[in-house]
Design a protein around this motif. Structure first.
Motif, PDB file in Angstrom:
ATOM      1  N   LEU A   1       0.788  -1.158   0.033  1.00 55.05           N
ATOM      2  CA  LEU A   1      -0.007  -0.028   0.172  1.00 55.05           C
ATOM      3  C   LEU A   1       0.800   1.193   0.188  1.00 55.05           C
ATOM      4  CD1 LEU A   1      -2.605   1.594   0.102  1.00 55.05           C
ATOM      5  CD2 LEU A   1      -2.666   1.137   2.700  1.00 55.05           C
ATOM      6  N   GLU A   2       1.817   1.193   0.757  1.00 51.42           N
ATOM      7  CA  GLU A   2       2.842   2.315   0.685  1.00 51.42           C
ATOM      8  C   GLU A   2       3.598   2.709  -0.494  1.00 51.42           C
ATOM      9  OE1 GLU A   2       6.821   4.165   0.708  1.00 51.42           O
ATOM     10  OE2 GLU A   2       6.386   1.867   0.574  1.00 51.42           O
ATOM     11  N   GLY A   3       3.751   1.519  -1.084  1.00 55.98           N
ATOM     12  CA  GLY A   3       4.600   1.567  -2.609  1.00 55.98           C
ATOM     13  C   GLY A   3       3.265   2.284  -3.703  1.00 55.98           C
ATOM     14  N   GLU A   4       2.065   1.717  -3.293  1.00 55.09           N
ATOM     15  CA  GLU A   4       1.216   2.410  -4.489  1.00 55.09           C
ATOM     16  C   GLU A   4       0.657   3.744  -4.144  1.00 55.09           C
ATOM     17  OE1 GLU A   4      -2.427  -0.011  -3.858  1.00 55.09           O
ATOM     18  OE2 GLU A   4      -1.419  -1.910  -4.601  1.00 55.09           O
ATOM     19  N   LEU A   5       0.765   3.984  -2.731  1.00 52.40           N
ATOM     20  CA  LEU A   5       0.561   5.555  -2.719  1.00 52.40           C
ATOM     21  C   LEU A   5       1.665   6.335  -2.905  1.00 52.40           C
ATOM     22  CD1 LEU A   5      -1.028   5.355   1.245  1.00 52.40           C
ATOM     23  CD2 LEU A   5      -2.202   6.114  -0.883  1.00 52.40           C
ATOM     24  N   LEU A   6       2.872   6.246  -2.694  1.00 51.10           N
ATOM     25  CA  LEU A   6       4.229   6.868  -3.075  1.00 51.10           C
ATOM     26  C   LEU A   6       3.966   7.023  -4.435  1.00 51.10           C
ATOM     27  CD1 LEU A   6       6.465   8.406  -1.894  1.00 51.10           C
ATOM     28  CD2 LEU A   6       7.791   6.318  -2.013  1.00 51.10           C
ATOM     29  N   SER A   7       4.090   5.965  -5.239  1.00 48.70           N
ATOM     30  CA  SER A   7       4.219   6.106  -6.802  1.00 48.70           C
ATOM     31  C   SER A   7       2.966   6.761  -7.288  1.00 48.70           C
ATOM     32  CB  SER A   7       4.273   4.622  -7.476  1.00 48.70           C
ATOM     33  OG  SER A   7       3.219   3.960  -7.126  1.00 48.70           O
ATOM     34  N   GLY A   8       1.621   6.597  -6.718  1.00 45.69           N
ATOM     35  CA  GLY A   8       0.695   7.066  -7.420  1.00 45.69           C
ATOM     36  C   GLY A   8       0.431   8.532  -7.075  1.00 45.69           C
ATOM     37  N   GLN A   9       0.512   8.794  -5.709  1.00 48.40           N
ATOM     38  CA  GLN A   9       0.513  10.170  -5.461  1.00 48.40           C
ATOM     39  C   GLN A   9       1.855  11.134  -5.302  1.00 48.40           C
ATOM     40  OE1 GLN A   9      -2.469  11.402  -4.643  1.00 48.40           O
ATOM     41  NE2 GLN A   9      -3.422   9.302  -5.181  1.00 48.40           N
ATOM     42  N   PHE A  10       2.685  10.782  -6.239  1.00 51.71           N
ATOM     43  CA  PHE A  10       4.159  11.399  -5.978  1.00 51.71           C
ATOM     44  C   PHE A  10       3.898  12.821  -6.272  1.00 51.71           C
ATOM     45  CE2 PHE A  10       8.161  12.526  -7.745  1.00 51.71           C
ATOM     46  CZ  PHE A  10       8.989  12.032  -6.994  1.00 51.71           C
ATOM     47  N   ALA A  11       3.127  13.220  -7.132  1.00 53.46           N
ATOM     48  CA  ALA A  11       3.062  14.685  -7.316  1.00 53.46           C
ATOM     49  C   ALA A  11       2.352  15.390  -6.309  1.00 53.46           C
ATOM     50  CB  ALA A  11       1.927  14.986  -8.598  1.00 53.46           C
ATOM     51  N   VAL A  12       1.901  14.670  -5.231  1.00 48.85           N
ATOM     52  CA  VAL A  12       1.317  15.498  -4.101  1.00 48.85           C
ATOM     53  C   VAL A  12       2.378  15.445  -3.110  1.00 48.85           C
ATOM     54  CG1 VAL A  12      -0.539  15.493  -2.453  1.00 48.85           C
ATOM     55  CG2 VAL A  12      -1.182  14.595  -4.771  1.00 48.85           C
ATOM     56  N   VAL A  13       2.963  14.346  -2.860  1.00 47.92           N
ATOM     57  CA  VAL A  13       4.030  14.015  -1.965  1.00 47.92           C
ATOM     58  C   VAL A  13       5.242  15.006  -2.007  1.00 47.92           C
ATOM     59  CG1 VAL A  13       5.809  12.310  -0.723  1.00 47.92           C
ATOM     60  CG2 VAL A  13       3.597  11.605  -1.821  1.00 47.92           C
ATOM     61  N   VAL A  14       5.682  15.415  -3.282  1.00 45.88           N
ATOM     62  CA  VAL A  14       6.630  16.304  -3.448  1.00 45.88           C
ATOM     63  C   VAL A  14       6.611  17.532  -2.864  1.00 45.88           C
ATOM     64  CG1 VAL A  14       8.315  17.488  -5.289  1.00 45.88           C
ATOM     65  CG2 VAL A  14       7.667  15.116  -5.439  1.00 45.88           C
ATOM     66  N   PRO A  15       5.353  18.310  -3.119  1.00 50.47           N
ATOM     67  CA  PRO A  15       5.006  19.580  -2.313  1.00 50.47           C
ATOM     68  C   PRO A  15       4.806  19.459  -0.755  1.00 50.47           C
ATOM     69  CG  PRO A  15       3.080  18.945  -3.801  1.00 50.47           C
ATOM     70  CD  PRO A  15       4.112  17.920  -4.171  1.00 50.47           C
ATOM     71  N   LEU A  16       4.252  18.246  -0.675  1.00 49.24           N
ATOM     72  CA  LEU A  16       4.050  18.007   1.080  1.00 49.24           C
ATOM     73  C   LEU A  16       5.593  18.139   1.569  1.00 49.24           C
ATOM     74  CD1 LEU A  16       2.263  17.377   3.466  1.00 49.24           C
ATOM     75  CD2 LEU A  16       2.453  14.836   2.640  1.00 49.24           C
ATOM     76  N   LEU A  17       6.354  17.220   1.237  1.00 47.69           N
ATOM     77  CA  LEU A  17       7.721  17.278   1.654  1.00 47.69           C
ATOM     78  C   LEU A  17       8.521  18.700   1.417  1.00 47.69           C
ATOM     79  CD1 LEU A  17       8.878  13.582   0.403  1.00 47.69           C
ATOM     80  CD2 LEU A  17       8.131  14.424   2.914  1.00 47.69           C
ATOM     81  N   THR A  18       8.289  19.153   0.316  1.00 51.18           N
ATOM     82  CA  THR A  18       8.873  20.440   0.201  1.00 51.18           C
ATOM     83  C   THR A  18       8.364  21.574   1.158  1.00 51.18           C
ATOM     84  OG1 THR A  18       9.222  19.938  -2.259  1.00 51.18           O
ATOM     85  CG2 THR A  18       9.497  22.494  -1.649  1.00 51.18           C
ATOM     86  N   GLY A  19       7.278  21.506   1.318  1.00 55.88           N
ATOM     87  CA  GLY A  19       6.592  22.477   2.369  1.00 55.88           C
ATOM     88  C   GLY A  19       7.026  22.364   3.662  1.00 55.88           C
ATOM     89  N   TRP A  20       7.371  20.965   4.140  1.00 63.39           N
ATOM     90  CA  TRP A  20       7.539  20.524   5.353  1.00 63.39           C
ATOM     91  C   TRP A  20       9.055  21.090   5.557  1.00 63.39           C
ATOM     92  CZ3 TRP A  20       7.999  14.744   7.176  1.00 63.39           C
ATOM     93  CH2 TRP A  20       8.161  14.571   8.477  1.00 63.39           C
ATOM     94  N   ILE A  21       9.942  20.794   4.719  1.00 61.69           N
ATOM     95  CA  ILE A  21      11.315  21.183   4.676  1.00 61.69           C
ATOM     96  C   ILE A  21      11.475  22.530   4.787  1.00 61.69           C
ATOM     97  CG2 ILE A  21      13.597  20.995   3.641  1.00 61.69           C
ATOM     98  CD1 ILE A  21      12.798  18.166   2.657  1.00 61.69           C
TER      99      ILE A  21
END
Length: 257
Positions: free
Chosen positions: A72-92
């Motif tokens: 499930l983690e792999g599916e979320l990370l690959s499928g939602q990659f375009a969302v994860v990038v700004p999430l992590l960028t904003g966090w940093i």
């Protein structure tokens, strides 16, 4: 064990949204609550002792997801990659603004760090809303799109902001407190707004999880990870409770940890 893993996953995710959502929401409102450099520092001081401890809940959520539900983690990370990038960028960016604000004495430097805190907080909140929009619609393999996704992202970000506002009313004093109190409503007791938004924030990841295929993958470390977390979790809760008790007093002067 799988049921315990799911329960712990929901507990950690809800804990992050309630606790981490408070400092993210307050960071979103920093320009409104703090009109001067001193007031902005006061606002940041209100949540500075908590933000690292609050992020531990997100780390625990991610660790449990990776360890017990790797597919499930792999599916979320690959499928939602375009969302994860700004999430992590904003966090940093947000955390960099918090860490670096007190490292130089220039007014421009502090203003840039305040902008990083505010912009990063808004980016994180909107990214969470975008991710939740996909999870609510059952779209694991692609980011949500369309008007519904936009409305969901904005609504979730607004909930983050209101939650932060309730936290600000509990922690601030002076003019920043007065500005927060105006938006919360003077007829509302200080703790009522925060309690209501905390319940709504906790419900977000729990509702999103109802549509996820939460089945432990073959070869996952669920049998080893869950017992360890059952031992560690009470300690995590106790440390978090100690922090909130230690810093329970309202902020009366700017300082930085």
């Amino acid at each position: 064990m799988e049921s315990l893993a799911i329960a712990l996953l929901g507990f950690f995710a809800a804990g992050y949204f309630v606790l981490g959502g408070a400092d993210i929401g307050t960071g979103m409102l920093t320009p409104y609550l703090g009109r001067s450099d001193r007031e902005r520092r006061l606002v940041i001081t209100s949540f500075a002792p908590f933000f690292l401890g609050n992020e531990v809940w997100l780390v625990a959520t991610a660790g449990l997801l990776i360890g017990c539900f790797p597919e499930l983690e792999g599916e979320l990370l690959s499928g939602q990659f375009a969302v994860v990038v700004p999430l992590l960028t904003g966090w940093i960016v947000r955390d960099m603004g918090l860490w670096l604000r007190g490292r130089a004495g220039g007014r421009g430097w502090r203003l840039a760090c305040d902008t990083a805190v505010t912009g990063g907080s808004w980016t994180v909140a909107l990214a969470w809303g975008w991710l939740l929009a996909g999870l609510f619609s059952g779209s694991l393999h692609a980011p949500a799109s369309g008007p519904v996704a936009l409305i969901t992202a904005v609504a979730v970000a607004a909930l983050f902001a209101v939650h932060g506002l309730g936290f600000a009313v509990l922690r601030l004093t002076g003019d920043p407190y007065a500005r927060a109190r105006v938006l919360v409503g003077r007829a509302t007791r200080p703790w009522q707004s925060f309690t209501l938004t905390a319940a709504l924030m906790a419900a977000l990841p729990l509702l999103a999880g109802l549509g996820l295929p939460l089945t432990a993958s073959a070869g996952s470390s669920v049998d080893a990870l869950v017992p360890a977390l059952l031992v560690v979790t009470p300690l995590l809760v106790a440390v978090q409770a100690w922090m909130w008790h230690t810093f329970r007093a309202r902020v009366t002067r700017p300082s930085y940890l």
